[in-house]
Write a protein that holds these residues in place. Structure first.
Motif, PDB file in Angstrom:
ATOM      1  N   MET A  17       2.839  -9.354 -13.446  1.00 22.91           N
ATOM      2  CA  MET A  17       2.802  -9.957 -14.479  1.00 22.91           C
ATOM      3  C   MET A  17       2.019  -8.877 -15.372  1.00 22.91           C
ATOM      4  SD  MET A  17       1.776 -12.756 -16.655  1.00 22.91           S
ATOM      5  CE  MET A  17       3.736 -13.760 -16.945  1.00 22.91           C
ATOM      6  N   LEU A  18       2.020  -7.975 -15.653  1.00 25.71           N
ATOM      7  CA  LEU A  18       0.848  -7.449 -16.726  1.00 25.71           C
ATOM      8  C   LEU A  18       0.392  -8.111 -17.804  1.00 25.71           C
ATOM      9  CD1 LEU A  18      -1.084  -4.721 -17.398  1.00 25.71           C
ATOM     10  CD2 LEU A  18       0.567  -3.465 -18.457  1.00 25.71           C
ATOM     11  N   LEU A  19      -0.675  -8.355 -18.066  1.00 25.31           N
ATOM     12  CA  LEU A  19      -1.181  -8.616 -19.463  1.00 25.31           C
ATOM     13  C   LEU A  19      -2.413  -7.363 -20.485  1.00 25.31           C
ATOM     14  CD1 LEU A  19      -3.121 -11.705 -17.820  1.00 25.31           C
ATOM     15  CD2 LEU A  19      -0.862 -11.626 -18.828  1.00 25.31           C
ATOM     16  N   TRP A  20      -1.734  -7.153 -21.431  1.00 26.64           N
ATOM     17  CA  TRP A  20      -2.572  -6.090 -21.745  1.00 26.64           C
ATOM     18  C   TRP A  20      -2.679  -6.737 -23.383  1.00 26.64           C
ATOM     19  CZ3 TRP A  20      -0.546  -0.369 -21.068  1.00 26.64           C
ATOM     20  CH2 TRP A  20      -1.447   0.217 -21.854  1.00 26.64           C
ATOM     21  N   HIS A  78     -11.803 -13.096 -13.801  1.00 26.58           N
ATOM     22  CA  HIS A  78     -13.320 -13.911 -13.285  1.00 26.58           C
ATOM     23  C   HIS A  78     -12.083 -15.509 -12.505  1.00 26.58           C
ATOM     24  CE1 HIS A  78     -16.853 -15.748 -12.327  1.00 26.58           C
ATOM     25  NE2 HIS A  78     -17.055 -16.391 -12.632  1.00 26.58           N
ATOM     26  N   ARG A  79     -11.424 -16.123 -13.675  1.00 28.75           N
ATOM     27  CA  ARG A  79     -10.753 -17.290 -13.374  1.00 28.75           C
ATOM     28  C   ARG A  79      -9.473 -17.347 -12.547  1.00 28.75           C
ATOM     29  NH1 ARG A  79     -11.702 -19.714 -19.048  1.00 28.75           N
ATOM     30  NH2 ARG A  79     -10.524 -20.912 -18.174  1.00 28.75           N
ATOM     31  N   LEU A  80      -8.720 -15.860 -12.130  1.00 29.98           N
ATOM     32  CA  LEU A  80      -7.485 -15.813 -11.716  1.00 29.98           C
ATOM     33  C   LEU A  80      -7.811 -15.303 -10.885  1.00 29.98           C
ATOM     34  CD1 LEU A  80      -4.598 -16.661 -12.423  1.00 29.98           C
ATOM     35  CD2 LEU A  80      -4.382 -14.551 -13.937  1.00 29.98           C
ATOM     36  N   PRO A  81      -7.926 -16.046  -9.314  1.00 26.67           N
ATOM     37  CA  PRO A  81      -7.336 -15.568  -8.134  1.00 26.67           C
ATOM     38  C   PRO A  81      -6.088 -14.592  -8.282  1.00 26.67           C
ATOM     39  CG  PRO A  81      -8.191 -17.780  -7.941  1.00 26.67           C
ATOM     40  CD  PRO A  81      -7.132 -17.552  -9.950  1.00 26.67           C
ATOM     41  N   GLY A  82      -6.348 -13.203  -7.159  1.00 30.55           N
ATOM     42  CA  GLY A  82      -5.408 -12.513  -7.397  1.00 30.55           C
ATOM     43  C   GLY A  82      -5.022 -11.012  -8.306  1.00 30.55           C
ATOM     44  N   SER A  83      -6.492 -11.968  -9.857  1.00 29.52           N
ATOM     45  CA  SER A  83      -5.844 -10.460 -10.425  1.00 29.52           C
ATOM     46  C   SER A  83      -6.964  -9.445 -10.333  1.00 29.52           C
ATOM     47  CB  SER A  83      -5.783 -11.110 -11.655  1.00 29.52           C
ATOM     48  OG  SER A  83      -7.892 -11.832 -12.134  1.00 29.52           O
ATOM     49  N   VAL A  84      -6.388  -8.160 -11.398  1.00 26.26           N
ATOM     50  CA  VAL A  84      -7.116  -7.256 -11.041  1.00 26.26           C
ATOM     51  C   VAL A  84      -7.059  -6.569 -12.282  1.00 26.26           C
ATOM     52  CG1 VAL A  84      -4.759  -5.580 -10.441  1.00 26.26           C
ATOM     53  CG2 VAL A  84      -7.340  -4.952  -9.827  1.00 26.26           C
ATOM     54  N   ILE A  85      -8.159  -5.774 -12.973  1.00 25.61           N
ATOM     55  CA  ILE A  85      -7.969  -5.035 -14.470  1.00 25.61           C
ATOM     56  C   ILE A  85      -8.349  -4.276 -13.543  1.00 25.61           C
ATOM     57  CG2 ILE A  85      -9.882  -4.469 -16.011  1.00 25.61           C
ATOM     58  CD1 ILE A  85     -11.922  -7.026 -15.823  1.00 25.61           C
ATOM     59  N   CYS A  86      -6.908  -3.402 -14.063  1.00 29.57           N
ATOM     60  CA  CYS A  86      -6.736  -1.554 -14.345  1.00 29.57           C
ATOM     61  C   CYS A  86      -6.590  -1.387 -15.899  1.00 29.57           C
ATOM     62  CB  CYS A  86      -5.309  -2.037 -14.200  1.00 29.57           C
ATOM     63  SG  CYS A  86      -4.742  -2.153 -12.548  1.00 29.57           S
ATOM     64  N   ASP A  87      -8.377  -0.257 -16.327  1.00 29.13           N
ATOM     65  CA  ASP A  87      -8.210   0.031 -17.673  1.00 29.13           C
ATOM     66  C   ASP A  87      -7.847   1.128 -17.994  1.00 29.13           C
ATOM     67  OD1 ASP A  87      -9.768   0.253 -20.181  1.00 29.13           O
ATOM     68  OD2 ASP A  87     -12.096  -0.876 -19.144  1.00 29.13           O
ATOM     69  N   PRO A  88      -7.189   1.090 -18.998  1.00 28.22           N
ATOM     70  CA  PRO A  88      -6.813   2.771 -19.761  1.00 28.22           C
ATOM     71  C   PRO A  88      -7.773   3.384 -19.749  1.00 28.22           C
ATOM     72  CG  PRO A  88      -4.966   0.819 -20.084  1.00 28.22           C
ATOM     73  CD  PRO A  88      -6.633   0.328 -19.178  1.00 28.22           C
ATOM     74  N   GLU A  89      -8.937   2.754 -20.311  1.00 26.68           N
ATOM     75  CA  GLU A  89     -10.227   3.870 -20.676  1.00 26.68           C
ATOM     76  C   GLU A  89     -10.272   4.881 -19.531  1.00 26.68           C
ATOM     77  OE1 GLU A  89     -13.247   1.840 -22.669  1.00 26.68           O
ATOM     78  OE2 GLU A  89     -11.542   2.750 -24.531  1.00 26.68           O
ATOM     79  N   HIS A  90     -10.361   4.507 -18.761  1.00 25.26           N
ATOM     80  CA  HIS A  90     -10.178   4.995 -17.794  1.00 25.26           C
ATOM     81  C   HIS A  90     -10.186   6.292 -17.358  1.00 25.26           C
ATOM     82  CE1 HIS A  90     -13.737   2.180 -16.234  1.00 25.26           C
ATOM     83  NE2 HIS A  90     -13.192   1.469 -15.890  1.00 25.26           N
ATOM     84  N   VAL A  91      -8.636   6.366 -18.286  1.00 21.16           N
ATOM     85  CA  VAL A  91      -8.057   8.064 -17.538  1.00 21.16           C
ATOM     86  C   VAL A  91      -8.414   8.067 -18.469  1.00 21.16           C
ATOM     87  CG1 VAL A  91      -5.628   8.637 -17.450  1.00 21.16           C
ATOM     88  CG2 VAL A  91      -5.808   6.290 -16.512  1.00 21.16           C
ATOM     89  N   GLY A  92      -8.590   7.620 -19.896  1.00 22.53           N
ATOM     90  CA  GLY A  92      -8.772   8.755 -20.488  1.00 22.53           C
ATOM     91  C   GLY A  92      -9.825   9.086 -20.905  1.00 22.53           C
ATOM     92  N   PHE A  93     -11.360   8.362 -20.043  1.00 19.59           N
ATOM     93  CA  PHE A  93     -12.382   9.063 -19.950  1.00 19.59           C
ATOM     94  C   PHE A  93     -12.219   9.755 -18.683  1.00 19.59           C
ATOM     95  CE2 PHE A  93     -14.581   4.593 -20.549  1.00 19.59           C
ATOM     96  CZ  PHE A  93     -14.102   4.870 -22.349  1.00 19.59           C
ATOM     97  N   LEU A 136       1.409  -2.496 -10.259  1.00 18.08           N
ATOM     98  CA  LEU A 136       2.736  -3.740 -11.310  1.00 18.08           C
ATOM     99  C   LEU A 136       3.303  -3.340  -9.476  1.00 18.08           C
ATOM    100  CD1 LEU A 136       2.910  -3.281 -14.937  1.00 18.08           C
ATOM    101  CD2 LEU A 136       1.558  -5.822 -13.656  1.00 18.08           C
ATOM    102  N   THR A 137       3.968  -2.886  -9.023  1.00 16.30           N
ATOM    103  CA  THR A 137       4.840  -2.989  -7.855  1.00 16.30           C
ATOM    104  C   THR A 137       4.327  -3.337  -6.472  1.00 16.30           C
ATOM    105  OG1 THR A 137       5.955  -0.875  -9.417  1.00 16.30           O
ATOM    106  CG2 THR A 137       5.882  -1.403  -6.829  1.00 16.30           C
ATOM    107  N   ARG A 138       2.902  -2.122  -6.357  1.00 15.36           N
ATOM    108  CA  ARG A 138       2.703  -3.013  -4.853  1.00 15.36           C
ATOM    109  C   ARG A 138       1.384  -3.902  -5.010  1.00 15.36           C
ATOM    110  NH1 ARG A 138       2.713   2.091  -2.022  1.00 15.36           N
ATOM    111  NH2 ARG A 138       4.344   3.049  -2.435  1.00 15.36           N
ATOM    112  N   HIS A 139       0.637  -4.276  -6.167  1.00 16.84           N
ATOM    113  CA  HIS A 139      -0.366  -5.321  -6.028  1.00 16.84           C
ATOM    114  C   HIS A 139       0.459  -7.145  -6.366  1.00 16.84           C
ATOM    115  CE1 HIS A 139      -4.059  -7.798  -6.625  1.00 16.84           C
ATOM    116  NE2 HIS A 139      -3.906  -7.702  -7.848  1.00 16.84           N
ATOM    117  N   GLU A 140       0.334  -8.047  -5.659  1.00 14.29           N
ATOM    118  CA  GLU A 140       0.906  -9.428  -5.874  1.00 14.29           C
ATOM    119  C   GLU A 140       0.128 -10.275  -6.750  1.00 14.29           C
ATOM    120  OE1 GLU A 140       1.197 -11.350  -1.985  1.00 14.29           O
ATOM    121  OE2 GLU A 140       2.143 -10.060  -0.891  1.00 14.29           O
TER     122      GLU A 140
END
Length: 210
Positions: free
Chosen positions: A1-4, A22-37, A69-73
């Motif tokens: 699942m992606l939370l946008w 911080h409160r959801l084990p296994g989650s990861v932040i993928c910040d689209p701003e980093h691509v822009g920077f 989303l394809t590779r991360h559980e």
């Protein structure tokens, strides 16, 4: 699942994303701003505009999030302001077309609330000035200039689900998103001081000097 997590600049996207992470084990932040920077750093300063206007940004964001989303559980969290219908279709819409479970939320607040939050981010201005950078007039930041446009556009139905945050804390907003997305967060058990310190750390880590 992606939370946008969408919303105006200064609307609490980054803090909410980190609260969920911080409160959801296994989650990861993928910040689209980093691509822009990264794209900005490839360009001379005079040619740096809104990186969301670059097709390379939109395509790159989709490619990176598709891979995550394809590779991360676990759940992937993307805090990013998108107000243009075409850009929204080429990012959020494209990821849905690829078969991903994308849950989109827009954090909204009254204009004065967002302005107050932007003023509270003044540490970044002080650090930029200390580093020899010109932060610009306090009332004329890029985020402030974009605010009215963002609030107007993001109220449109296409950017639902809308969450009003004027009277909500970051942990409570995270709880609301989790309920709507069918996720279970660990209970928020930190005291107020520790929560504020953690949020301040997130804010400092996201100060940009270029």
């Amino acid at each position: 699942m992606l939370l946008w997590i969408n919303g105006p600049f200064g609307g609490g996207k980054t803090q909410t994303a980190h609260e969920i992470h911080h409160r959801l084990p296994g989650s990861v932040i993928c910040d689209p701003e980093h691509v822009g920077f990264g794209l900005h750093r490839m360009l001379p300063p005079a040619l740096r505009g809104d990186f969301r206007d670059l097709a390379s940004w939109r395509q790159g964001v989709v490619e990176v999030l598709d891979l995550a989303l394809t590779r991360h559980e676990g759940v992937v969290i993307a805090p990013m302001t998108v107000t243009d219908s075409g850009c929204f279709a080429e990012t959020v819409g494209r990821l849905r077309e690829l078969g991903h479970d994308v849950r989109h939320f827009t954090l909204l607040a009254e204009r004065e609330t967002v302005l107050r939050r932007l003023r509270e981010r003044g540490l970044g201005r002080l650090l930029r000035r200390a580093g020899g950078k010109n932060p610009g007039p306090a009332g004329d930041t890029w985020a402030v200039r974009q605010l009215d446009h963002c609030l107007e556009r993001l109220r449109e139905p296409e950017f639902a689900e809308h969450l009003w945050t004027d009277r909500s804390t970051v942990p409570k907003t995270a709880d609301r998103i989790a309920v709507l997305a069918g996720l279970t967060l660990r209970p928020h058990t930190e005291g107020r001081v520790r929560t504020r310190l953690r949020q301040a750390t997130v804010g400092v880590r996201h100060i940009r000097f270029d």
